[in-house]
Design an enzyme around this catalytic site. Structure first.
Site, PDB file in Angstrom:
ATOM      1  N   TYR A  64      -7.976  -5.049  -8.980  1.00  0.00           N
ATOM      2  CA  TYR A  64      -7.011  -5.972  -9.585  1.00  0.00           C
ATOM      3  C   TYR A  64      -7.238  -6.115 -11.083  1.00  0.00           C
ATOM      4  CZ  TYR A  64      -4.713  -6.947  -5.255  1.00  0.00           C
ATOM      5  OH  TYR A  64      -3.967  -6.802  -4.129  1.00  0.00           O
ATOM      6  N   ASN A 112       7.494  -9.013  -7.433  1.00  0.00           N
ATOM      7  CA  ASN A 112       6.500  -8.411  -8.325  1.00  0.00           C
ATOM      8  C   ASN A 112       5.440  -9.428  -8.741  1.00  0.00           C
ATOM      9  OD1 ASN A 112       8.099  -6.203  -8.088  1.00  0.00           O
ATOM     10  ND2 ASN A 112       9.092  -6.419 -10.078  1.00  0.00           N
ATOM     11  N   HIS A 128       5.355 -13.113  -4.158  1.00  0.00           N
ATOM     12  CA  HIS A 128       4.083 -12.491  -3.785  1.00  0.00           C
ATOM     13  C   HIS A 128       2.935 -12.888  -4.720  1.00  0.00           C
ATOM     14  CE1 HIS A 128       6.334  -9.088  -1.415  1.00  0.00           C
ATOM     15  NE2 HIS A 128       6.371 -10.251  -0.817  1.00  0.00           N
ATOM     16  N   CYS A 147      -9.897 -19.507  -4.797  1.00  0.00           N
ATOM     17  CA  CYS A 147     -11.034 -19.056  -3.991  1.00  0.00           C
ATOM     18  C   CYS A 147     -10.545 -18.581  -2.619  1.00  0.00           C
ATOM     19  CB  CYS A 147     -12.077 -20.154  -3.855  1.00  0.00           C
ATOM     20  SG  CYS A 147     -11.619 -21.473  -2.746  1.00  0.00           S
ATOM     21  N   PRO A 199      18.784   3.216  -8.042  1.00  0.00           N
ATOM     22  CA  PRO A 199      19.236   4.610  -8.109  1.00  0.00           C
ATOM     23  C   PRO A 199      19.399   5.255  -6.731  1.00  0.00           C
ATOM     24  CG  PRO A 199      17.158   4.309  -9.312  1.00  0.00           C
ATOM     25  CD  PRO A 199      17.448   3.017  -8.616  1.00  0.00           C
TER      26      PRO A 199
HETATM   27  P1  OAD Z   1       9.216  -0.351  -3.260  1.00  0.00           P
HETATM   28  O1  OAD Z   1       8.201   0.463  -4.002  1.00  0.00           O
HETATM   29  O2  OAD Z   1       9.179  -0.364  -1.771  1.00  0.00           O
HETATM   30  O3  OAD Z   1      10.700   0.121  -3.693  1.00  0.00           O
HETATM   31  C1  OAD Z   1      11.015   0.349  -5.038  1.00  0.00           C
HETATM   32  C2  OAD Z   1      12.526   0.533  -5.147  1.00  0.00           C
HETATM   33  O4  OAD Z   1      12.840   0.640  -6.517  1.00  0.00           O
HETATM   34  C3  OAD Z   1      13.083   1.782  -4.455  1.00  0.00           C
HETATM   35  O5  OAD Z   1      14.202   1.439  -3.664  1.00  0.00           O
HETATM   36  C4  OAD Z   1      13.502   2.664  -5.636  1.00  0.00           C
HETATM   37  O6  OAD Z   1      14.667   3.464  -5.331  1.00  0.00           O
HETATM   38  C5  OAD Z   1      13.839   1.627  -6.681  1.00  0.00           C
HETATM   39  N1  OAD Z   1      13.764   2.086  -8.078  1.00  0.00           N
HETATM   40  C6  OAD Z   1      12.985   3.069  -8.613  1.00  0.00           C
HETATM   41  N2  OAD Z   1      13.194   3.169  -9.933  1.00  0.00           N
HETATM   42  C7  OAD Z   1      14.109   2.222 -10.260  1.00  0.00           C
HETATM   43  C8  OAD Z   1      14.740   1.800 -11.476  1.00  0.00           C
HETATM   44  N3  OAD Z   1      14.446   2.396 -12.644  1.00  0.00           N
HETATM   45  N4  OAD Z   1      15.642   0.791 -11.435  1.00  0.00           N
HETATM   46  C9  OAD Z   1      15.941   0.184 -10.259  1.00  0.00           C
HETATM   47  N5  OAD Z   1      15.373   0.531  -9.071  1.00  0.00           N
HETATM   48  C10 OAD Z   1      14.472   1.528  -9.077  1.00  0.00           C
HETATM   49  O7  OAD Z   1       9.098  -1.807  -3.877  1.00  0.00           O
HETATM   50  P2  OAD Z   1       9.460  -3.246  -3.245  1.00  0.00           P
HETATM   51  O8  OAD Z   1      10.701  -3.184  -2.428  1.00  0.00           O
HETATM   52  O9  OAD Z   1       9.400  -4.195  -4.390  1.00  0.00           O
HETATM   53  O10 OAD Z   1       4.081  -6.431  -1.197  1.00  0.00           O
HETATM   54  O11 OAD Z   1       8.240  -3.533  -2.276  1.00  0.00           O
HETATM   55  C11 OAD Z   1       6.992  -3.634  -2.855  1.00  0.00           C
HETATM   56  C12 OAD Z   1       6.170  -4.605  -2.068  1.00  0.00           C
HETATM   57  O12 OAD Z   1       5.411  -3.815  -1.173  1.00  0.00           O
HETATM   58  C13 OAD Z   1       5.195  -5.287  -2.982  1.00  0.00           C
HETATM   59  O13 OAD Z   1       5.663  -6.567  -3.398  1.00  0.00           O
HETATM   60  C14 OAD Z   1       3.973  -5.352  -2.129  1.00  0.00           C
HETATM   61  C15 OAD Z   1       4.022  -4.027  -1.370  1.00  0.00           C
HETATM   62  O14 OAD Z   1       3.443  -3.987  -0.162  1.00  0.00           O
HETATM   63  C16 OAD Z   1       3.030  -7.258  -1.082  1.00  0.00           C
HETATM   64  O15 OAD Z   1       2.081  -7.165  -1.804  1.00  0.00           O
HETATM   65  C17 OAD Z   1       3.171  -8.321  -0.030  1.00  0.00           C
END
Ligand code: OAD
Length: 261
Positions: free
Chosen positions: A72, A107, A124, A132, A225
């Protein structure tokens, strides 16, 4: 009718211009153009040999606190070096146009705050907050010694109970923070429009939000996209990157505000 490219932007602008309450729901794709790796991308370099359960679970932290705390620390350095792209600034500009704008983000990078957005619900958690591991007592961020090289050092201990200090993010198998979750579901159920940016819609319960909004009668707009699990909930889809589509949307909205000449 389902619209599926950037030609849909004027229609989105008309919807937003008519809305009183708008939610923008963002995921990892929102930060892609700022150079922040997604969770899975972040498991690269020296971290590639670890599986997510070792780095993003409470059990993994208790087994190897220094390793997890170090990962982290590395992620915080990546995020601090990043700069919010024009899509972030477009969302700040949107606040001047929409009576009630709420950002709900999955995010943990804090870029919406850094760009200057006023109302941000972080589902998140945040890389910049700490608590802690036992009682989740808050721990002051300015007492975290942060050296980029220091990626394998034991975390500090809680001033109140002595338990090791962890990042205040949601790990696998954990519940989302209660107050933020209540606020997010409440605003999703009463907004007029929800713009969903850069999320795959795979991670629950956040993935539910566009469906909550749609079922309550809101217009759902997707900016991404690629097709996702969110796409079926959307009445308008803009296939493009956040850094291009969001500024174009704000420009179109300014045109709409001026009205026909
Ligand atoms: P993902 O990584 O699952 O999905 C990312 C999305 O962003 C995809 O649908 C891509 O097509 C899209 N993408 C890529 N480039 C882009 C751009 N320039 N503009 C717009 N979209 C774009 O991410 P999340 O759905 O946010 O959870 O899921 C991530 C979560 O999974 C995190 O919050 C984390 C992880 O497990 C926890 O920590 C609980």
């Amino acid at each position: 009718m389902l619209k599926t490219d950037e030609a849909a932007i004027p229609a989105v602008a008309r919807l937003i211009a008519a809305a009183r309450s708008v939610v923008v729901a963002t995921g990892a794709g929102m930060s892609r153009e700022s150079g922040i790796p997604t969770f899975r991308d972040a498991l690269t370099d020296v971290w590639a040999r670890y599986d997510p359960a070792a780095l993003a679970t409470e059990a993994g932290f208790r087994r190897h606190p220094a390793r997890v705390f170090g990962w982290y620390t590395w992620r915080r350095h990546v995020v601090r070096a990043a700069v919010p792209h024009p899509g972030y600034h477009a969302l700040v500009a949107l606040e001047r146009v929409v009576p009630e704008l709420t950002i709900i983000t999955q995010n943990v990078d804090g870029l919406h705050h850094r760009a200057g957005s006023a109302r941000v619900l972080e589902l998140h958690g945040s890389l910049e907050r700490f608590s802690c591991v036992d009682a989740r007592h808050p721990f002051p961020a300015d007492e975290i010694a942060d050296s980029e090289e220091d990626t394998d050092r034991a975390p500090p201990h809680c001033h109140r109970c002595g338990a090791p200090v962890r990042p205040d993010v949601v790990w696998f198998g954990e519940l989302l923070p209660a107050a933020v979750t209540t606020a997010a579901w409440d605003v999703a159920a009463r907004c007029d429009a929800m713009v969903v940016v850069g999320t795959s819609g795979l991670v629950w319960p956040a993935a539910q939000l566009p469906f909550v909004a749609r079922d309550a009668g809101a217009a759902v707009i997707e900016i991404n996209p690629a097709p996702t699990e969110v796409s079926p909930a959307a009445s308008i889809v803009c296939r493009g990157p956040a850094g291009r589509v969001l500024p174009a949307l704000v420009a179109a909205l300014t045109e709409t505000e001026r009205g026909p000449t």
